[in-house]
Design an enzyme around this catalytic site. Structure first.
Site, mmCIF file in Angstrom:
data_model
loop_
_atom_site.group_PDB
_atom_site.id
_atom_site.type_symbol
_atom_site.label_atom_id
_atom_site.label_comp_id
_atom_site.label_asym_id
_atom_site.label_seq_id
_atom_site.Cartn_x
_atom_site.Cartn_y
_atom_site.Cartn_z
ATOM 1 N N ASP A 62 0.753 -1.035 -0.024
ATOM 2 C CA ASP A 62 0.076 -0.084 -0.031
ATOM 3 C C ASP A 62 1.043 1.295 0.171
ATOM 4 O O ASP A 62 1.654 1.511 1.030
ATOM 5 C CB ASP A 62 -0.721 0.032 1.346
ATOM 6 C CG ASP A 62 -1.928 1.197 1.430
ATOM 7 O OD1 ASP A 62 -1.753 2.281 0.752
ATOM 8 O OD2 ASP A 62 -2.729 1.209 2.050
ATOM 9 N N SER A 142 -0.900 13.471 -14.893
ATOM 10 C CA SER A 142 -2.040 13.326 -15.709
ATOM 11 C C SER A 142 -2.240 14.723 -16.502
ATOM 12 O O SER A 142 -1.659 15.689 -15.885
ATOM 13 C CB SER A 142 -3.306 13.078 -14.772
ATOM 14 O OG SER A 142 -4.461 13.243 -15.782
ATOM 15 N N TYR A 155 -9.235 15.494 -7.868
ATOM 16 C CA TYR A 155 -8.158 14.674 -8.499
ATOM 17 C C TYR A 155 -7.101 15.591 -9.358
ATOM 18 O O TYR A 155 -5.954 15.320 -9.357
ATOM 19 C CB TYR A 155 -9.054 13.633 -9.309
ATOM 20 C CG TYR A 155 -7.817 12.814 -10.434
ATOM 21 C CD1 TYR A 155 -7.383 11.718 -9.658
ATOM 22 C CD2 TYR A 155 -7.678 13.195 -11.818
ATOM 23 C CE1 TYR A 155 -6.425 10.774 -10.737
ATOM 24 C CE2 TYR A 155 -6.939 12.583 -12.326
ATOM 25 C CZ TYR A 155 -6.282 11.369 -11.965
ATOM 26 O OH TYR A 155 -5.357 10.912 -12.660
ATOM 27 N N LYS A 159 -3.124 15.799 -8.988
ATOM 28 C CA LYS A 159 -1.914 15.425 -10.172
ATOM 29 C C LYS A 159 -1.210 16.874 -10.462
ATOM 30 O O LYS A 159 -0.112 16.896 -10.799
ATOM 31 C CB LYS A 159 -2.876 14.873 -11.626
ATOM 32 C CG LYS A 159 -3.430 13.621 -11.260
ATOM 33 C CD LYS A 159 -2.328 12.667 -10.861
ATOM 34 C CE LYS A 159 -2.914 11.234 -10.958
ATOM 35 N NZ LYS A 159 -1.799 10.266 -10.608
HETATM 36 N N1 LIG Z 1 -6.776 6.056 -16.808
HETATM 37 C C1 LIG Z 1 -6.700 7.167 -17.019
HETATM 38 O O1 LIG Z 1 -7.419 7.730 -17.648
HETATM 39 C C2 LIG Z 1 -5.473 7.889 -16.295
HETATM 40 C C3 LIG Z 1 -5.025 9.338 -16.998
HETATM 41 C C4 LIG Z 1 -4.010 9.759 -16.588
HETATM 42 C C5 LIG Z 1 -3.470 9.342 -15.425
HETATM 43 N N2 LIG Z 1 -3.719 8.360 -14.893
HETATM 44 C C6 LIG Z 1 -2.916 7.725 -13.566
HETATM 45 O O2 LIG Z 1 -2.253 6.596 -13.935
HETATM 46 C C7 LIG Z 1 -2.096 5.717 -12.897
HETATM 47 C C8 LIG Z 1 -2.253 4.314 -13.204
HETATM 48 O O3 LIG Z 1 -3.974 4.103 -13.020
HETATM 49 P P1 LIG Z 1 -4.812 3.349 -14.109
HETATM 50 O O4 LIG Z 1 -5.519 4.378 -15.078
HETATM 51 O O5 LIG Z 1 -3.893 2.583 -14.834
HETATM 52 O O6 LIG Z 1 -5.615 2.745 -13.215
HETATM 53 P P2 LIG Z 1 -5.935 1.267 -12.691
HETATM 54 O O7 LIG Z 1 -7.035 1.257 -11.480
HETATM 55 O O8 LIG Z 1 -5.989 0.436 -13.870
HETATM 56 O O9 LIG Z 1 -4.496 1.064 -12.056
HETATM 57 C C9 LIG Z 1 -4.078 1.191 -10.763
HETATM 58 C C10 LIG Z 1 -3.440 0.362 -9.831
HETATM 59 O O10 LIG Z 1 -3.048 1.024 -8.607
HETATM 60 C C11 LIG Z 1 -3.385 0.065 -7.574
HETATM 61 N N3 LIG Z 1 -3.482 0.794 -6.247
HETATM 62 C C12 LIG Z 1 -4.414 1.709 -6.183
HETATM 63 N N4 LIG Z 1 -4.228 2.281 -4.698
HETATM 64 C C13 LIG Z 1 -3.128 1.736 -4.216
HETATM 65 C C14 LIG Z 1 -2.325 1.659 -3.078
HETATM 66 N N5 LIG Z 1 -2.683 2.484 -2.146
HETATM 67 N N6 LIG Z 1 -1.220 1.107 -2.978
HETATM 68 C C15 LIG Z 1 -0.687 0.506 -4.171
HETATM 69 N N7 LIG Z 1 -1.440 0.219 -5.276
HETATM 70 C C16 LIG Z 1 -2.557 0.857 -5.430
HETATM 71 C C17 LIG Z 1 -4.457 -0.645 -8.277
HETATM 72 O O11 LIG Z 1 -4.689 -1.872 -7.334
HETATM 73 C C18 LIG Z 1 -4.520 -0.737 -9.555
HETATM 74 O O12 LIG Z 1 -3.764 -1.908 -9.828
HETATM 75 C C19 LIG Z 1 -2.708 6.435 -11.740
HETATM 76 O O13 LIG Z 1 -1.939 7.358 -11.180
HETATM 77 C C20 LIG Z 1 -3.655 7.266 -12.422
HETATM 78 O O14 LIG Z 1 -4.066 8.539 -11.691
HETATM 79 C C21 LIG Z 1 -4.769 7.523 -15.196
#
Ligand SMILES: NC(=O)c1ccc[n+]([C@@H]2O[C@H](COP(=O)([O-])OP(=O)(O)OC[C@H]3O[C@@H](n4cnc5c(N)ncnc54)[C@H](O)[C@@H]3O)[C@@H](O)[C@H]2O)c1
Length: 253
Positions: A62, A142, A155, A159
């Site tokens: 975590d 992001s 959010y 970011k």
């Molecule tokens: N998907 C989008 O549209 C998008 C766009 C810009 C940025 N992001 C960023 O990309 C990153 C990855 O997100 P994603 O879109 O792949 O989503 P996702 O939900 O597929 O992956 C996020 C992962 O983080 C893990 N996680 C959550 N809380 C946690 C914690 N406290 N400790 C350890 N692991 C934890 C989850 O279990 C999951 O496997 C994030 O930082 C998100 O903010 C996502």
């Protein structure tokens, strides 16, 4: 290969962008600590990497808990002998909704996972990087932190903090040969997409609305993000620090 012999931690590597980053890192030669709060997801990704001939170790972590982050870093060093790259990718969000509808507990969780995690990562990784004579940290921020849109206000702020912290750490840590960069993806096809979409639901209409604002005409994919992270983490980018690179099909223009 781009990351041959390098040792990397990728947080949130059990799905989405993190899974894509861990997978590509392995394909280009890195040994990877696949860290995630969800053990079954991390195990699945690590098993797939190993079955393809790569090196991967699971850390059930975590990222909001200092002792768990410390154990993750120790596992990397105990397993592979050093640590070269840390990708702070784990993240979460509140649903897209009016800003005053987000409750306090959700706000605290978003800032713990998206912002406090960077502090805890730095506390545990930077001393090691200093002792080793350098290292690379890549934060997944992001486009939300560059060009905010209604519905994701808190959010967006988390970011924005990640982007500013990236630049601030880059300038403070450059003297120690530690590079710090960020990647700013536009909305992508991952586990978080339903929460990000207008109305908080994954419908064809909601996707079409978002895509209409992306000049290259599609959402981001894990491989798009992974390729940018692998470049910034590699020696090809050894004179690049503090850069927060949009991977957004032109969204932020
Ligand atoms: N998907 C989008 O549209 C998008 C766009 C810009 C940025 N992001 C960023 O990309 C990153 C990855 O997100 P994603 O879109 O792949 O989503 P996702 O939900 O597929 O992956 C996020 C992962 O983080 C893990 N996680 C959550 N809380 C946690 C914690 N406290 N400790 C350890 N692991 C934890 C989850 O279990 C999951 O496997 C994030 O930082 C998100 O903010 C996502």
């Amino acid at each position: 290969m781009k990351l041959q012999g390098q040792v990397a931690i990728v947080t949130g590597a059990g799905s989405g962008f993190g899974e894509g980053i861990a997978t590509l890192f392995s394909e280009v030669g890195a040994s990877v600590v696949v860290a995630d709060i969800r053990s079954e997801c991390a195990e699945r990704v690590a098993a797939r990497i190993r079955s393809s001939g790569g090196k991967a170790t699971v850390s059930v972590t975590d990222v909001t808990k200092n002792d768990e982050v410390a154990a993750m870093v120790k596992l990397a060093v105990d397993t592979y002998g050093r640590l070269d790259i840390v990708v702070n990718n784990a993240g979460t969000t509140h649903k897209s909704q009016p800003m005053l509808d987000v409750d306090e507990a959700t706000f605290d969780l978003v800032y713990a996972v998206n912002v406090k995690s960077l502090y805890l990562s730095a506390k545990n990784v930077v001393p090691l990087f200093k002792a080793q004579g350098g290292g690379v940290m890549i934060n997944i921020a992001s486009t939300a932190g560059v060009r905010p849109r209604p519905g994701l206000t808190w959010y967006n702020g988390s970011k924005g903090a990640a982007i500013l912290l990236t630049k601030s750490m880059a300038v403070e840590l450059a003297a120690f040969k530690i590079r710090v960069c960020a990647v700013n993806p536009v909305m992508g096809e991952t586990g978080l997409i339903a929460d990000f979409l207008p109305g908080g639901q994954d419908t064809p209409e909601a996707r079409a609305k978002v895509i209409s604002g992306i000049p290259l005409g599609r959402l981001s994919r894990p491989l798009d993000v992974a390729k940018a992270v692998a470049f910034l983490a590699s020696d090809e980018a050894d004179f690049i620090t503090g850069v927060c690179l949009e991977v957004d099909g032109g969204r932020c223009i």
